[in-house]
Design a protein around this motif. Structure first.
Motif, short mmCIF file in Angstrom:
data_model
loop_
_atom_site.label_atom_id
_atom_site.label_comp_id
_atom_site.label_asym_id
_atom_site.label_seq_id
_atom_site.Cartn_x
_atom_site.Cartn_y
_atom_site.Cartn_z
N GLY A 150 0.85 -1.18 0.00
CA GLY A 150 0.00 0.00 0.00
C GLY A 150 0.89 1.24 0.00
O GLY A 150 1.85 1.30 0.78
N ASN A 219 7.16 1.19 -7.48
CA ASN A 219 5.88 1.47 -8.16
C ASN A 219 5.13 0.23 -8.62
O ASN A 219 3.91 0.20 -8.56
CB ASN A 219 6.08 2.47 -9.31
N VAL A 222 3.01 -1.65 -5.85
CA VAL A 222 1.89 -0.95 -5.21
C VAL A 222 0.55 -1.46 -5.76
O VAL A 222 0.30 -1.42 -6.96
CB VAL A 222 2.03 0.57 -5.44
N ARG A 224 -2.46 -0.58 -3.88
CA ARG A 224 -3.48 0.39 -3.45
C ARG A 224 -2.75 1.64 -2.99
O ARG A 224 -1.61 1.57 -2.51
CB ARG A 224 -4.36 -0.18 -2.33
N VAL A 225 -3.38 2.77 -3.17
CA VAL A 225 -2.76 4.04 -2.77
C VAL A 225 -3.77 4.80 -1.92
O VAL A 225 -4.97 4.54 -1.98
CB VAL A 225 -2.38 4.89 -4.01
N ILE A 296 -2.12 8.44 -11.72
CA ILE A 296 -1.95 7.40 -10.68
C ILE A 296 -1.77 6.02 -11.33
O ILE A 296 -0.74 5.37 -11.12
CB ILE A 296 -3.10 7.43 -9.65
N PRO A 297 -2.72 5.57 -12.15
CA PRO A 297 -2.48 4.25 -12.77
C PRO A 297 -1.31 4.26 -13.76
O PRO A 297 -0.73 3.21 -14.04
CB PRO A 297 -3.80 3.93 -13.47
N TRP A 300 1.69 4.03 -11.17
CA TRP A 300 1.57 2.85 -10.30
C TRP A 300 0.59 1.90 -10.99
O TRP A 300 -0.60 1.85 -10.65
CB TRP A 300 1.09 3.28 -8.91
N THR A 303 -2.29 -0.47 -9.43
CA THR A 303 -3.20 0.07 -8.41
C THR A 303 -4.63 -0.39 -8.66
O THR A 303 -5.15 -0.25 -9.77
CB THR A 303 -3.17 1.61 -8.43
N LYS A 304 -5.26 -0.89 -7.59
CA LYS A 304 -6.65 -1.35 -7.72
C LYS A 304 -7.65 -0.32 -7.23
O LYS A 304 -8.80 -0.32 -7.61
CB LYS A 304 -6.86 -2.63 -6.90
N VAL A 306 -8.14 3.75 -4.83
CA VAL A 306 -7.60 4.89 -4.07
C VAL A 306 -8.35 4.92 -2.74
O VAL A 306 -9.57 5.08 -2.71
CB VAL A 306 -7.80 6.21 -4.83
#
Ligand code: AMP
Length: 605
Positions: A150, A219, A222, A224-225, A296-297, A300, A303-304, A306
């Motif tokens: 995360g 990166n 990751v 989830r952010v 963001i995607p 990273w 990422t699934k 935010v």
């Protein structure tokens, strides 16, 4: 009362552990009424001899009916004299038989200063329990999150000591500095890209820089952010917009910027940072593209979702997050406060407007003050009576209530100030939409400014106009989040006796801006000065007649001419457009307002 399972089973079997936590949740929500009565009984029996309960006539009596009959419903102002005694060093059992371990400083204010919420050591365990439920819930919707990391931007804030020697700090600072967080056993769900040292660094630039650098270096790991509130996450992305060239330099060379001087931060970052020219080039290419849509995607790629709170005042940030996230799900996991942690969202992938928090019946004793709906007329808006309070399991679907809590740390029937609407039930436990916080006119970050405070500040500032035979005739305000960071805007309509606006020096309007900022509460000033999460306050002078136009607009849209009052805060886009179209000049606060950690009457530690 059902015992909460320890957060990790001995054999480290995460599926098993998740199952146990969910079973526990099933159990306490199915028996919510029983659990609530036991919680109240436990709180009252432990604290039977404390001064506050005796003073109100409970006299050691721990039964539910007596409590409901006798105990008053209170706000912060009612208990402030007792809080001040504790802050000044009175160690007698005023609220609670256990020693008060520290004060949690709420973002709600009283007399311009943060509210102080007493807490006890064991509350940390209760907060930890709520955190431990989040990932088992999430895992039902997005499995395999334990296979990656995360990237959370988490920060501590400065702490102060009360005159009596107790620490006063925000609840998350207290949690991150506790062994529950620092010494957490290895758990793939709390496997963050940010080393603890970067989170625990008080210097906000160094903390943000090092967390962003570590997030970029890892990166692809990751999944989830997030941050606690949406405003914090957007601040991180804006930080990246400004600092990506130097971050890329560090990634390319494997060296850390000399601006990062904290030795513990340097050491922890250097364990992660290795020269990686390929990654640096990739980030440079992405960041130098004109559009940051979907950044963001893009940066990273695995990422699934935010993870940020976007309910309540934070909903203003949803469009920006959707832009940066390319419509990645925005997940609001929990609802909590300095007074008590309240509940979790069992349907985390729902739309932000559908988010409902299930209150956890073991956290405290919850009661609900019905809020009269507008369509119920003046009869229903009579002052509340403590007999009107409804228990957790008795709230009605679709109705709105103000939350009232009784906590293990010694708050009894305390009005939190949040308005909630019943959206459904998990077994016997209700689920609530967060409607609003009472009396908040303006908010950008954790600041909460009410109309009265704003009005007093504006009146004070407008006296600067008097020597120019000018006076403020109308004003309204707007929390402008289109700038980075966001800022308060005040629209002023001014009448001039013999002069006009051009005869008033710019510095006078700038003084007006600064006077307002100096008059606002300490949370606002901390956001301005220390967190830099709010930028300079702006006054926009509008043409004469603008507020008449505003009234015309409201009346055309159904407002009653007799009851019309100029709104002191506006949010509706067409109104803001109307105001902006009539701006003749605008002025900004020329410097930071004054702010020191702690209450102004204490010396900071
Ligand atoms: P503080 O006392 O500074 O800890 O702030 C707690 C307050 O923040 C709550 O009483 C709410 O008004 C607000 N808050 C906390 N969590 C949420 C949430 N998930 N959605 C909306 N508002 C929240």
């Amino acid at each position: 009362m059902p015992e909460a399972p320890s957060t990790l089973s001995d054999d480290g079997n995460f599926d098993d552990n998740n199952k146990k936590l969910l079973e526990f949740f099933e159990d306490i929500t199915s028996n919510a009424d029983d659990v609530q009565k036991k919680v109240l009984n436990e709180i009252l029996s432990r604290n039977a001899g404390v001064e506050y309960l005796i003073r109100h006539g409970l006299n050691g009596n721990t039964d539910y009916d007596n409590f409901k009959k006798i105990m008053p419903v209170v706000s912060y102002e009612d208990i402030k004299p007792d809080i001040d005694r504790i802050a000044d060093g009175d160690r007698s059992s005023i609220f609670c038989s256990q020693p008060i371990s520290e004060f949690l400083t709420s973002s709600g204010t009283s007399g311009g200063e943060r509210k102080l919420m007493p807490t006890v050591e064991e509350e940390l365990g209760r907060r930890s329990l709520l955190y431990s439920l989040l990932m088992p819930v999430m895992d039902q919707f997005i499995p395999d999150l334990q296979k990656g990391k995360g990237m959370y931007f988490l920060f501590i804030k400065s702490e102060a000591k009360t005159p009596g020697g107790l620490l006063a700090r925000p609840v998350l600072t207290s949690y991150y500095k506790s062994s529950y967080f620092k010494k957490r056993p290895y758990d793939p769900y709390t496997n963050y890209t940010s080393p603890n040292e970067t989170i625990l660094c008080l210097d906000s630039y160094q903390s943000m820089y090092s967390q962003m650098l570590c997030g970029l270096c890892q990166n692809t790991e990751v999944l989830r952010v997030g941050a606690v509130f949406a405003s914090g996450f957007i601040r991180a992305i804006r930080f990246l917009e400004k600092h990506w060239p130097i971050l890329c330099h560090d990634i390319r060379t494997g060296t850390l910027s000399s601006q990062i001087t904290d030795p513990l931060v340097r050491e922890s970052v250097m364990k992660i940072l290795k020269p990686n020219p390929k990654l640096a080039e990739f980030i440079e290419i992405e960041c130098s593209k004109e559009s940051w849509k979907g950044i963001i995607p893009r940066l990273w790629p695995n990422t699934k979702y935010v993870d940020v709170i976007v309910t309540g005042t934070m909903s203003q940030y949803i469009p920006t997050l959707n832009y940066y996230g390319n419509d990645l799900p925005l997940v609001c996991t929990m609802y909590a406060s300095s007074e008590c942690y309240f509940g979790i969202n069992l349907n985390p992938l729902c739309k932000p407007c559908e988010v409902a928090y299930t209150l956890i019946p073991t956290m405290g004793f919850f009661e609900f003050l019905p809020v009269a709906r507008e369509d119920e007329g003046p009869e229903k808006s009579k002052p509340y009576d403590k007999n009107d309070l409804v228990d957790l399991v008795d709230v009605k679907l679709g109705h709105e209530y103000e939350l009232v809590v009784t906590t293990y740390a010694g708050l009894y029937r305390y009005r939190v100030g949040d308005i909630l609407k019943v959206a459904g039930f998990k077994n016997k436990a209700p689920q609530f939409h967060f409607v609003c916080r009472k009396n908040v006119a303006l908010s950008i970050d954790s600041d909460k400014t009410d109309e009265v405070e704003l009005h007093d500040a504006v009146l004070k500032a407008s006296t600067h106009l008097l020597p120019f035979e000018a006076s403020l005739t109308e004003y309204t305000s707007y929390a402008d989040t289109s700038t980075s960071p966001g800022h308060y805007v005040l629209y002023w309509e001014i009448s001039y006796k013999n002069s006009d606006e051009t005869l008033i020096p710019t510095s006078v309007f700038e003084d007006c801006c600064l006077t307002i900022e100096e008059s606002l509460n300490s949370v606002y000033r901390q956001c301005r000065v220390s967190d830099k999460s709010i930028s300079s306050l702006e006054i926009k002078v509008v043409e004469n007649g603008t507020f008449d136009k505003l009234m015309d607009y409201a009346i055309c849209n159904g407002a009653s001419i007799n009851q019309y009052k100029a709104p002191r805060c506006v949010k509706y886009a067409p109104i803001i457009e109307l105001l902006n179209s009539r701006v003749v000049s605008s002025y900004f606060s020329p410097k930071y307002p004054k702010w020191v950690p702690g209450h102004k009457q204490w010396s900071s530690s």
